[in-house]
Design an enzyme around this catalytic site. Structure first.
Site, short mmCIF file in Angstrom:
data_model
loop_
_atom_site.label_atom_id
_atom_site.label_comp_id
_atom_site.label_asym_id
_atom_site.label_seq_id
_atom_site.Cartn_x
_atom_site.Cartn_y
_atom_site.Cartn_z
N GLY A 127 7.07 -3.09 11.27
CA GLY A 127 8.19 -3.80 10.69
C GLY A 127 7.90 -5.23 10.31
CG HIS A 163 -2.54 -1.19 4.67
ND1 HIS A 163 -2.81 0.11 5.05
CD2 HIS A 163 -1.40 -1.53 5.32
CE1 HIS A 163 -1.88 0.53 5.90
NE2 HIS A 163 -1.01 -0.45 6.07
N GLY A 200 4.74 -8.53 10.30
CA GLY A 200 3.37 -8.96 10.51
C GLY A 200 3.30 -10.02 11.60
N GLY A 201 2.06 -10.33 12.01
CA GLY A 201 1.82 -11.41 12.94
C GLY A 201 2.14 -11.12 14.39
CG MET A 246 8.16 -2.17 5.74
SD MET A 246 8.20 -3.70 6.71
CE MET A 246 6.45 -3.98 6.94
CG ASP A 298 2.25 -2.45 5.61
OD1 ASP A 298 1.93 -1.35 6.11
OD2 ASP A 298 1.64 -3.51 5.83
N GLY A 334 -2.17 -6.73 14.37
CA GLY A 334 -2.80 -7.69 15.27
C GLY A 334 -4.31 -7.69 15.26
#
Length: 216
Positions: free
Chosen positions: A142, A33, A144-145, A37, A35, A177
């Site tokens: 936008g 995956h 992680g975590g 941005m 991402d 998450g």
């Protein structure tokens, strides 16, 4: 169908990117995956096409590209050429969603549409039959975590009902998450693909963590 695992490279150690991807190659992960941005659609900037072109020569997994950018239509062919196999665009970023989906398929990629946590599933009623997957954001996009949003379970149920109504075979992907506290419940609720970033890459044994997620 056995559920799929798609580790999110955003959480990887970018100073050792090749070794991180080789770890994914040697794991039970199904997709990689990615991402993307732009700092406009979401308040963060990640990486772009040159990085994907480099990854293409290393990865052995299908590249699941998630565009968190404005006007994604401009980049469909560029990301295809960079190695994308699956192309996810945000509902909120597309003015002419049906045309965008057609363009993705014309470029010979699987077409996915992503919904932010506040975006109702019902808005996909007129296009879900044309989709290969729907990505439900279980955090605000936008960064992680973040903490998992519990309403995601309700959205999975609504999406399954809509897909059945429209005779759609779209996979349900969940991103944000995901960890050992909710992964099994997400699968039981109907999720087909789990995206996991920090939970995988920050673990002491990422390969074992992927295997655990795969065999829930």
């Amino acid at each position: 169908m056995k559920h799929l695992i798609a580790p999110s490279l955003l959480a990887a150690d970018f100073s050792n990117l090749k070794s991180e991807i080789e770890m994914i190659n040697n794991s039970e992960a199904d997709w990689l995956h990615l991402d993307i941005m732009d700092g406009v659609f979401v308040p963060n900037i990640s990486f772009g096409i040159p990085v994907l072109e480099s990854i293409k020569s290393i990865t052995q997994k299908p590249m699941d590209v998630h565009l968190m950018i404005v006007d994604p239509d401009r980049y469909i062919d560029a990301f295809k050429n960079a190695g994308a196999n699956i192309f996810n665009v945000h509902y909120e970023a597309c003015n002419h969603l049906h045309r965008t989906i057609q363009s993705i398929h014309k470029a010979d990629m699987k077409a996915g549409v992503t919904l932010n946590p506040h975006t109702p599933v019902a808005l996909l009623e007129d296009v879900i039959a044309d989709l290969d997957l729907v990505l439900l954001m279980s955090v605000n996009p936008g960064f992680g975590g973040q903490k998992f949003i519990e309403n995601t379970y309700n959205k999975i149920a609504q999406l399954k009902e809509l897909a059945l109504k429209k005779n759609s075979r779209a996979l349900i992907e969940v991103d944000g998450g995901v960890d050992n506290t909710n992964a099994k419940s997400l699968i039981d609720a109907g999720a087909d693909v789990l995206v996991a970033g920090s939970y995988v890459f920050k673990s002491s044994d990422p390969k074992a963590t992927i295997s655990t997620l795969k065999h829930l």
